[in-house]
Design a protein around this motif. Structure first.
Motif, PDB file in Angstrom:
ATOM      1  N   GLY A 196       0.899  -1.117   0.008  1.00  0.00           N
ATOM      2  CA  GLY A 196       0.158   0.072   0.075  1.00  0.00           C
ATOM      3  C   GLY A 196       0.788   1.321   0.306  1.00  0.00           C
ATOM      4  N   ALA A 197       0.115   2.449   0.020  1.00  0.00           N
ATOM      5  CA  ALA A 197       0.722   3.783  -0.111  1.00  0.00           C
ATOM      6  C   ALA A 197       1.394   3.982   1.275  1.00  0.00           C
ATOM      7  CB  ALA A 197       0.018   4.683  -0.457  1.00  0.00           C
ATOM      8  N   LYS A 198       2.854   4.556   1.232  1.00  0.00           N
ATOM      9  CA  LYS A 198       3.262   4.767   2.541  1.00  0.00           C
ATOM     10  C   LYS A 198       3.096   6.098   2.680  1.00  0.00           C
ATOM     11  CE  LYS A 198       7.597   4.211   0.927  1.00  0.00           C
ATOM     12  NZ  LYS A 198       9.094   4.153   1.006  1.00  0.00           N
ATOM     13  N   GLU A 199       2.898   6.941   1.734  1.00  0.00           N
ATOM     14  CA  GLU A 199       2.392   8.350   1.820  1.00  0.00           C
ATOM     15  C   GLU A 199       1.839   9.005   0.561  1.00  0.00           C
ATOM     16  OE1 GLU A 199       5.833  10.458   3.115  1.00  0.00           O
ATOM     17  OE2 GLU A 199       6.105  11.116   1.289  1.00  0.00           O
ATOM     18  N   ILE A 200       1.031   9.893   0.379  1.00  0.00           N
ATOM     19  CA  ILE A 200       0.742  10.549  -0.589  1.00  0.00           C
ATOM     20  C   ILE A 200       0.627  11.917  -0.356  1.00  0.00           C
ATOM     21  CG2 ILE A 200      -1.295   8.828  -1.070  1.00  0.00           C
ATOM     22  CD1 ILE A 200      -3.165  10.635  -0.251  1.00  0.00           C
ATOM     23  N   GLU A 201       0.926  12.746  -1.512  1.00  0.00           N
ATOM     24  CA  GLU A 201       1.210  14.150  -1.426  1.00  0.00           C
ATOM     25  C   GLU A 201       0.059  14.904  -2.228  1.00  0.00           C
ATOM     26  OE1 GLU A 201       5.023  14.837  -2.501  1.00  0.00           O
ATOM     27  OE2 GLU A 201       6.017  14.436  -0.598  1.00  0.00           O
ATOM     28  N   VAL A 202      -0.743  15.988  -1.912  1.00  0.00           N
ATOM     29  CA  VAL A 202      -1.516  16.345  -2.745  1.00  0.00           C
ATOM     30  C   VAL A 202      -1.287  18.041  -2.951  1.00  0.00           C
ATOM     31  CG1 VAL A 202      -4.240  16.918  -2.648  1.00  0.00           C
ATOM     32  CG2 VAL A 202      -3.218  14.956  -1.363  1.00  0.00           C
ATOM     33  N   THR A 203      -1.461  18.230  -4.036  1.00  0.00           N
ATOM     34  CA  THR A 203      -1.253  19.605  -4.718  1.00  0.00           C
ATOM     35  C   THR A 203      -2.377  20.134  -5.354  1.00  0.00           C
ATOM     36  OG1 THR A 203       1.402  19.383  -4.726  1.00  0.00           O
ATOM     37  CG2 THR A 203       0.397  20.971  -6.106  1.00  0.00           C
ATOM     38  N   PHE A 204      -2.634  21.608  -5.157  1.00  0.00           N
ATOM     39  CA  PHE A 204      -3.749  22.135  -5.844  1.00  0.00           C
ATOM     40  C   PHE A 204      -3.200  23.045  -6.796  1.00  0.00           C
ATOM     41  CE2 PHE A 204      -5.524  21.033  -1.558  1.00  0.00           C
ATOM     42  CZ  PHE A 204      -6.472  20.113  -1.895  1.00  0.00           C
ATOM     43  N   VAL A 205      -4.077  23.137  -8.056  1.00  0.00           N
ATOM     44  CA  VAL A 205      -3.594  24.179  -8.952  1.00  0.00           C
ATOM     45  C   VAL A 205      -5.184  25.012  -9.453  1.00  0.00           C
ATOM     46  CG1 VAL A 205      -2.796  24.882 -11.396  1.00  0.00           C
ATOM     47  CG2 VAL A 205      -1.716  22.992  -9.887  1.00  0.00           C
ATOM     48  N   ASP A 206      -5.113  26.028  -8.718  1.00  0.00           N
ATOM     49  CA  ASP A 206      -6.592  26.816  -9.027  1.00  0.00           C
ATOM     50  C   ASP A 206      -6.632  27.691  -9.999  1.00  0.00           C
ATOM     51  OD1 ASP A 206      -9.010  27.995  -8.685  1.00  0.00           O
ATOM     52  OD2 ASP A 206      -8.982  27.918  -6.680  1.00  0.00           O
ATOM     53  N   ASN A 207      -7.470  27.506 -11.149  1.00  0.00           N
ATOM     54  CA  ASN A 207      -7.332  28.620 -11.933  1.00  0.00           C
ATOM     55  C   ASN A 207      -8.444  29.482 -12.074  1.00  0.00           C
ATOM     56  OD1 ASN A 207      -9.482  27.347 -13.209  1.00  0.00           O
ATOM     57  ND2 ASN A 207      -8.528  26.417 -15.010  1.00  0.00           N
ATOM     58  N   GLY A 208      -9.267  29.508 -10.940  1.00  0.00           N
ATOM     59  CA  GLY A 208     -10.302  30.206 -10.910  1.00  0.00           C
ATOM     60  C   GLY A 208     -11.625  29.846 -11.021  1.00  0.00           C
ATOM     61  N   GLN A 209     -11.606  28.851 -12.144  1.00  0.00           N
ATOM     62  CA  GLN A 209     -13.008  28.282 -12.353  1.00  0.00           C
ATOM     63  C   GLN A 209     -13.093  26.576 -12.065  1.00  0.00           C
ATOM     64  OE1 GLN A 209     -11.318  30.113 -14.941  1.00  0.00           O
ATOM     65  NE2 GLN A 209     -12.701  31.570 -13.985  1.00  0.00           N
ATOM     66  N   GLU A 210     -11.711  25.999 -11.998  1.00  0.00           N
ATOM     67  CA  GLU A 210     -11.799  24.592 -11.528  1.00  0.00           C
ATOM     68  C   GLU A 210     -10.402  24.656 -10.765  1.00  0.00           C
ATOM     69  OE1 GLU A 210     -12.610  22.314 -14.728  1.00  0.00           O
ATOM     70  OE2 GLU A 210     -10.546  22.770 -15.642  1.00  0.00           O
ATOM     71  N   THR A 211     -10.274  23.596 -10.055  1.00  0.00           N
ATOM     72  CA  THR A 211      -9.087  23.359  -9.287  1.00  0.00           C
ATOM     73  C   THR A 211      -8.305  21.699  -9.677  1.00  0.00           C
ATOM     74  OG1 THR A 211     -10.027  24.504  -7.308  1.00  0.00           O
ATOM     75  CG2 THR A 211      -8.261  22.831  -6.841  1.00  0.00           C
ATOM     76  N   GLY A 212      -7.276  22.140 -10.281  1.00  0.00           N
ATOM     77  CA  GLY A 212      -6.704  20.758 -10.675  1.00  0.00           C
ATOM     78  C   GLY A 212      -6.005  20.097  -9.132  1.00  0.00           C
ATOM     79  N   VAL A 213      -6.140  18.900  -9.117  1.00  0.00           N
ATOM     80  CA  VAL A 213      -5.669  18.009  -7.894  1.00  0.00           C
ATOM     81  C   VAL A 213      -4.603  16.993  -8.498  1.00  0.00           C
ATOM     82  CG1 VAL A 213      -6.231  16.779  -5.987  1.00  0.00           C
ATOM     83  CG2 VAL A 213      -7.843  18.531  -6.822  1.00  0.00           C
ATOM     84  N   LEU A 214      -3.606  17.369  -8.014  1.00  0.00           N
ATOM     85  CA  LEU A 214      -2.389  16.197  -8.360  1.00  0.00           C
ATOM     86  C   LEU A 214      -1.942  15.707  -7.130  1.00  0.00           C
ATOM     87  CD1 LEU A 214      -0.057  15.349 -10.402  1.00  0.00           C
ATOM     88  CD2 LEU A 214       1.345  17.189  -9.406  1.00  0.00           C
ATOM     89  N   ILE A 215      -1.969  14.385  -7.110  1.00  0.00           N
ATOM     90  CA  ILE A 215      -1.541  13.488  -5.993  1.00  0.00           C
ATOM     91  C   ILE A 215      -0.646  12.450  -6.328  1.00  0.00           C
ATOM     92  CG2 ILE A 215      -2.459  11.352  -4.692  1.00  0.00           C
ATOM     93  CD1 ILE A 215      -5.136  12.662  -4.545  1.00  0.00           C
ATOM     94  N   GLU A 216       0.365  12.662  -5.540  1.00  0.00           N
ATOM     95  CA  GLU A 216       1.654  11.813  -5.886  1.00  0.00           C
ATOM     96  C   GLU A 216       1.409  10.654  -4.656  1.00  0.00           C
ATOM     97  OE1 GLU A 216       6.744  11.839  -5.248  1.00  0.00           O
ATOM     98  OE2 GLU A 216       5.433  13.834  -5.203  1.00  0.00           O
ATOM     99  N   VAL A 217       1.747   9.187  -5.152  1.00  0.00           N
ATOM    100  CA  VAL A 217       1.355   8.101  -4.262  1.00  0.00           C
ATOM    101  C   VAL A 217       2.738   7.463  -4.144  1.00  0.00           C
ATOM    102  CG1 VAL A 217       0.060   6.054  -3.918  1.00  0.00           C
ATOM    103  CG2 VAL A 217      -1.081   8.039  -4.896  1.00  0.00           C
ATOM    104  N   ASP A 218       3.199   7.450  -3.108  1.00  0.00           N
ATOM    105  CA  ASP A 218       4.669   6.740  -2.731  1.00  0.00           C
ATOM    106  C   ASP A 218       4.248   5.285  -2.151  1.00  0.00           C
ATOM    107  OD1 ASP A 218       7.063   5.652  -2.333  1.00  0.00           O
ATOM    108  OD2 ASP A 218       7.514   7.384  -0.578  1.00  0.00           O
ATOM    109  N   ARG A 219       4.402   4.324  -3.137  1.00  0.00           N
ATOM    110  CA  ARG A 219       4.116   2.943  -2.633  1.00  0.00           C
ATOM    111  C   ARG A 219       5.355   2.113  -2.310  1.00  0.00           C
ATOM    112  NH1 ARG A 219      -1.414   1.916  -3.571  1.00  0.00           N
ATOM    113  NH2 ARG A 219      -2.514   3.325  -5.147  1.00  0.00           N
TER     114      ARG A 219
END
Length: 250
Positions: A196-219
């Motif tokens: 399973g995942a040891k950790e995950i990192e969540v990053t947001f990129v908001d352009n004003g209309q929608e929010t991009g969500v990037l998740i890095e999963v370290d397994r």
């Protein structure tokens, strides 16, 4: 003459103080400030006022054979307001400005706790002199969509461990950051499986209309993997964002 020489090297110069008229902010919103300039010991020509939103971010550099991590101050936004006037000794001049935060500006507060350092730096452009400056911390909360995503991740079996601002840019499927830093929310699983995942990192990129969500999963034994999704900013509840989060966590 001596006072003018001293003022030119910063002694007895005009001073600036910025008052934030909006206490708590959200990225993408406008906010009001009042800039108060007090004359020093001699008259001075003021060319303008410079304001910048800045952040403390982690950066990496190679030193010999080693890679070191250090903190650096990064300019996220910058404004220059022309003045072109002379301020007399002891005179007080005030100006009010409305500024707008970029939607990607990192949050500094989460559930009442400080998670990062972002501030407004104010400087005076003084002819033939060293500028006076002022530094005011900004209290910025995540957007409603970001809060819902963080709650959804927590309800999916992960615990928020730490929050960092990293120098650089990120991209996901259909979005790319514009500022020269990004914020990472690091989660650890409440329970671990062998692969399973040891950790995950969540990053947001908001352009004003929608929010991009990037998740890095370290397994364990597999390494890092990246998944991303864009969520409309009208999705502000856990129930509305959960289908998107399940799509990239499963």
């Amino acid at each position: 003459m001596l006072k003018k020489i001293l003022a030119s090297v910063g002694i007895g110069k005009a001073k600036v103080d910025t008052i934030l008229l909006s206490d708590h902010l959200t990225a993408g919103e406008s906010f009001d400030v009042e800039v108060v300039i007090k004359g020093g010991d001699v008259e001075q020509e003021l060319n303008g006022i410079e304001l910048a939103v800045m952040a403390q971010a982690k950066a990496e550099a190679e030193v010999g054979d080693d890679e070191v991590t250090y903190n650096k101050s990064i300019v996220l936004q910058h404004w220059n307001q022309a003045l072109d006037l002379t301020i007399q000794p002891g005179e007080v001049i005030t100006r009010q400005f409305t500024l707008q935060l970029h939607p990607e500006v990192p949050a500094t507060q989460l559930f009442g706790q400080q998670i990062s350092k972002v501030w407004l730096q104010t400087g005076l452009d003084i002819k033939m002199g060293i500028d006076g400056s002022d530094k005011d911390s900004l209290y910025i909360s995540p957007s409603a969509t970001q809060l819902a995503v963080l709650d959804a991740v927590s309800q999916s079996g992960y615990r928020l461990f730490k929050v960092d601002i990293e120098a650089g840019k990120v991209r996901g499927s259909g979005f790319q950051s514009q500022l020269n830093c990004y914020q990472e929310y690091e989660f650890k699983p409440e329970s671990r499986s062998f692969f399973g995942a040891k950790e995950i990192e969540v990053t947001f990129v908001d352009n004003g209309q929608e929010t991009g969500v990037l998740i890095e999963v370290d397994r364990a034994f597999i390494g890092d993997g990246y998944k991303s999704v864009s969520i409309p900013n009208h999705c502000t509840s856990i129930d509305s964002v959960m289908p998107y989060i399940k799509r990239i966590l499963d």
